[in-house]
Write an enzyme that holds these catalytic residues in place. Structure first.
Site, PDB file in Angstrom:
ATOM      1  N   LYS A 262       0.849  -1.188   0.000  1.00  0.00           N
ATOM      2  CA  LYS A 262       0.000   0.000   0.000  1.00  0.00           C
ATOM      3  C   LYS A 262       0.880   1.231   0.000  1.00  0.00           C
ATOM      4  O   LYS A 262       1.957   1.235   0.605  1.00  0.00           O
ATOM      5  CB  LYS A 262      -0.902   0.022   1.241  1.00  0.00           C
ATOM      6  CG  LYS A 262      -1.704   1.319   1.405  1.00  0.00           C
ATOM      7  CD  LYS A 262      -2.483   1.355   2.698  1.00  0.00           C
ATOM      8  CE  LYS A 262      -3.209   2.691   2.837  1.00  0.00           C
ATOM      9  NZ  LYS A 262      -4.022   2.772   4.060  1.00  0.00           N
TER      10      LYS A 262
ATOM     11  N   GLU B  10      -8.544  11.429  12.777  1.00  0.00           N
ATOM     12  CA  GLU B  10      -7.597  10.358  13.098  1.00  0.00           C
ATOM     13  C   GLU B  10      -6.671  10.736  14.247  1.00  0.00           C
ATOM     14  O   GLU B  10      -5.897  11.687  14.156  1.00  0.00           O
ATOM     15  CB  GLU B  10      -6.764  10.008  11.860  1.00  0.00           C
ATOM     16  CG  GLU B  10      -5.870   8.795  12.070  1.00  0.00           C
ATOM     17  CD  GLU B  10      -5.215   8.320  10.784  1.00  0.00           C
ATOM     18  OE1 GLU B  10      -4.372   7.423  10.870  1.00  0.00           O
ATOM     19  OE2 GLU B  10      -5.545   8.851   9.700  1.00  0.00           O
TER      20      GLU B  10
ATOM     21  N   GLU C 130      -7.455  -2.737   2.919  1.00  0.00           N
ATOM     22  CA  GLU C 130      -6.671  -1.544   3.226  1.00  0.00           C
ATOM     23  C   GLU C 130      -6.699  -1.243   4.722  1.00  0.00           C
ATOM     24  O   GLU C 130      -5.671  -0.943   5.340  1.00  0.00           O
ATOM     25  CB  GLU C 130      -7.225  -0.347   2.443  1.00  0.00           C
ATOM     26  CG  GLU C 130      -6.479   0.947   2.686  1.00  0.00           C
ATOM     27  CD  GLU C 130      -7.077   2.133   1.957  1.00  0.00           C
ATOM     28  OE1 GLU C 130      -6.652   3.263   2.241  1.00  0.00           O
ATOM     29  OE2 GLU C 130      -7.986   1.928   1.123  1.00  0.00           O
TER      30      GLU C 130
ATOM     31  N   GLU D  56     -12.411  10.258  -4.180  1.00  0.00           N
ATOM     32  CA  GLU D  56     -12.271  10.153  -2.726  1.00  0.00           C
ATOM     33  C   GLU D  56     -11.476  11.332  -2.181  1.00  0.00           C
ATOM     34  O   GLU D  56     -11.817  11.902  -1.132  1.00  0.00           O
ATOM     35  CB  GLU D  56     -11.583   8.835  -2.354  1.00  0.00           C
ATOM     36  CG  GLU D  56     -11.355   8.666  -0.864  1.00  0.00           C
ATOM     37  CD  GLU D  56     -10.638   7.365  -0.527  1.00  0.00           C
ATOM     38  OE1 GLU D  56      -9.682   7.406   0.277  1.00  0.00           O
ATOM     39  OE2 GLU D  56     -11.034   6.321  -1.068  1.00  0.00           O
TER      40      GLU D  56
ATOM     41  N   LYS E 269     -12.350  14.473   0.651  1.00  0.00           N
ATOM     42  CA  LYS E 269     -11.530  14.790   1.822  1.00  0.00           C
ATOM     43  C   LYS E 269     -11.115  16.260   1.870  1.00  0.00           C
ATOM     44  O   LYS E 269     -10.721  16.758   2.928  1.00  0.00           O
ATOM     45  CB  LYS E 269     -10.298  13.881   1.841  1.00  0.00           C
ATOM     46  CG  LYS E 269     -10.657  12.422   2.101  1.00  0.00           C
ATOM     47  CD  LYS E 269      -9.455  11.511   1.977  1.00  0.00           C
ATOM     48  CE  LYS E 269      -9.828  10.063   2.256  1.00  0.00           C
ATOM     49  NZ  LYS E 269      -8.674   9.143   2.059  1.00  0.00           N
TER      50      LYS E 269
END
Length: 444
Positions: free
Chosen positions: A203, A253, A297, A431, A435
């Site tokens: 990734k 986060e 993921e 995506e 964001k």
């Protein structure tokens, strides 16, 4: 005073004195608008903190920057005198963060004034927790006690006179510049997918930047007030260094929280939009939970964090996978709690966990090398640790995503997407645009 670098032994000789008192009112936005740098704002849960002016600063760079900052912070607090009756919420903290990359951050525009690592002990700190508010002041040097007391008296009176004003609203955008273009993004994702197919990467998180010109001056304290209403469950942060722009955002986060020997963090990865109706919202959430690509993921992130905590912890508990709903986007989230085998400083855990695969990739070295070779801009402090640390080595750091760095009439926004096997470049582009929305909505 002069900045104290993490590799200087004179830090421990600095005398720091703090004073504090309870407040009847805490006009945080007006306080942040007073003319002083550095300044910092932090809000999470029922706590918010506003800080301005520097009694002491710590900076560091190079491969040992985390350890150097930790050493300097410990030495600074060792020489700090704090009244016994000052509650823990109001005790002095150092605020700051780090650049994303280690050793090659040059502080070029728009990151002028942001070194590889920087923390400051504020002269004046206003803390609000639940219904309580406190004022804390700090000073250094031979007259520190008198200076801290004078600051306390002065700011107790000033806060009583500070008044709010009506926010003029978003400044408006007159021009946009994207890096890369959508065609360039397809090429970048395609090259990353080839590396995944060869087995060089599992990734990699590739980011974009969006530079916007503003129609009027931007008040970041106004933005923070609006973000607090729209994203109350996120970590809202703002940092203005001694010179340069202001880094701010509302990130979902948490990198790590340390309190005693308990560590809390989370794995956040995989994204989808919000629905126009409750039924559509639920359908999108169910689709996200069933997505093999997104679950893969997110599992990569959770497994990597567990492995990173392993050397420090006696137990690591990984919770169930859930959907984290925000105003414009939904994510897969797994809570992670660990119990430490010995006392550890929060900055040791920050060093161990940054960057998580949620913002870097796997294997870490190959992912970071790909990011450096691919992205045509400096991440600066984007996607890096930002937060606070106290005298006990406790603290909380968030990951600086859903963020931007701004001057009066210009802002540069950043957002990224995790590229794994089966990633589609156009879907990842969409995506990233989602964001941008938390910050973009406050500028348009």
């Amino acid at each position: 005073m002069e900045p104290l670098r993490g590799d200087e032994t004179t830090v421990g000789e600095t005398t720091v004195v703090a004073r504090g008192c309870r407040l009847e009112r805490a006009p945080v936005r007006a306080f942040l608008e007073t003319d002083a740098r550095p300044r910092f704002y932090w809000a999470a849960g029922t706590e918010s903190i506003a800080a301005r002016g520097s009694a002491a600063t710590v900076t560091a760079d190079g491969e040992s920057r985390f350890a150097d900052v930790r050493t300097a912070v410990e030495a600074l607090f060792e020489g700090c005198s704090v009244p016994d009756d000052l509650p823990s919420a109001a005790r002095p903290r150092l605020f700051g963060g780090f650049a994303f990359h280690n050793g090659d951050h040059d502080g070029a525009s728009p990151w002028t004034g942001f070194p590889s690592a920087a923390f400051f002990l504020p002269e004046v700190q206003v803390t609000v927790r639940d219904e309580d508010a406190w004022l804390t002041t700090a000073a250094t040097g031979p007259d520190a006690a008198a200076e801290a007391a004078a600051l306390l008296d002065d700011w107790r009176d000033r806060l009583d006179t500070l008044s709010g004003r009506e926010s003029p609203g978003p400044p408006g955008i007159t021009r946009r510049e994207r890096t890369p273009t959508q065609a360039g993004w397809r090429d970048q994702v395609g090259a990353a997918l080839e590396s995944v197919a060869r087995g060089d990467l599992q990734k990699v998180v590739l980011a974009q930047s969006l530079r916007v010109a503003l129609a009027s001056d931007l008040s970041v304290p106004d933005v923070m007030e609006r973000l607090s209403r729209t994203y109350p469950d996120c970590y809202r942060f703002m940092l203005s260094p001694e010179a340069g722009g202001t880094f701010f955002g509302a990130t979902p986060e948490r990198l790590v929280s340390v309190r005693g020997r308990t560590v809390r963090t989370e794995a956040l990865a995989g994204s989808t939009g919000r629905g126009d109706t409750p039924a559509e919202d639920e359908w999108l959430a169910a689709e996200l939970l069933d997505s093999e690509k997104d679950r893969h993921e997110q599992k990569l992130v959770a497994d990597a964090i567990r492995d990173q905590l392993g050397p420090f912890a006696t137990t690591v508990r990984i919770g169930d996978r859930t959907v984290r709903r925000l105003a414009t986007v939904q994510h897969l989230r797994t809570s992670i709690t660990a119990e430490l085998g010995t006392d550890e400083h929060v900055l040791s855990l920050v060093e161990a966990l940054h960057p998580t695969p949620a913002v870097g990739g796997l294997p870490p070295d190959a992912a970071l090398r790909t990011i450096r070779e691919t992205e045509a801009f400096d991440r600066g402090w984007y996607a890096a640790p930002i937060g606070w640390v106290d005298a006990a080595g406790n603290g909380t750091f968030a990951v600086g995503i859903r963020s931007a760095v701004a001057t009066d009439r210009e802002a540069t926004l950043f957002a990224g997407a995790g590229i794994v096997e089966d990633s589609d470049p156009d879907r990842e582009w969409d995506e990233v645009q989602l964001k941008y929305r938390p910050i973009l909505d406050e500028l348009e």
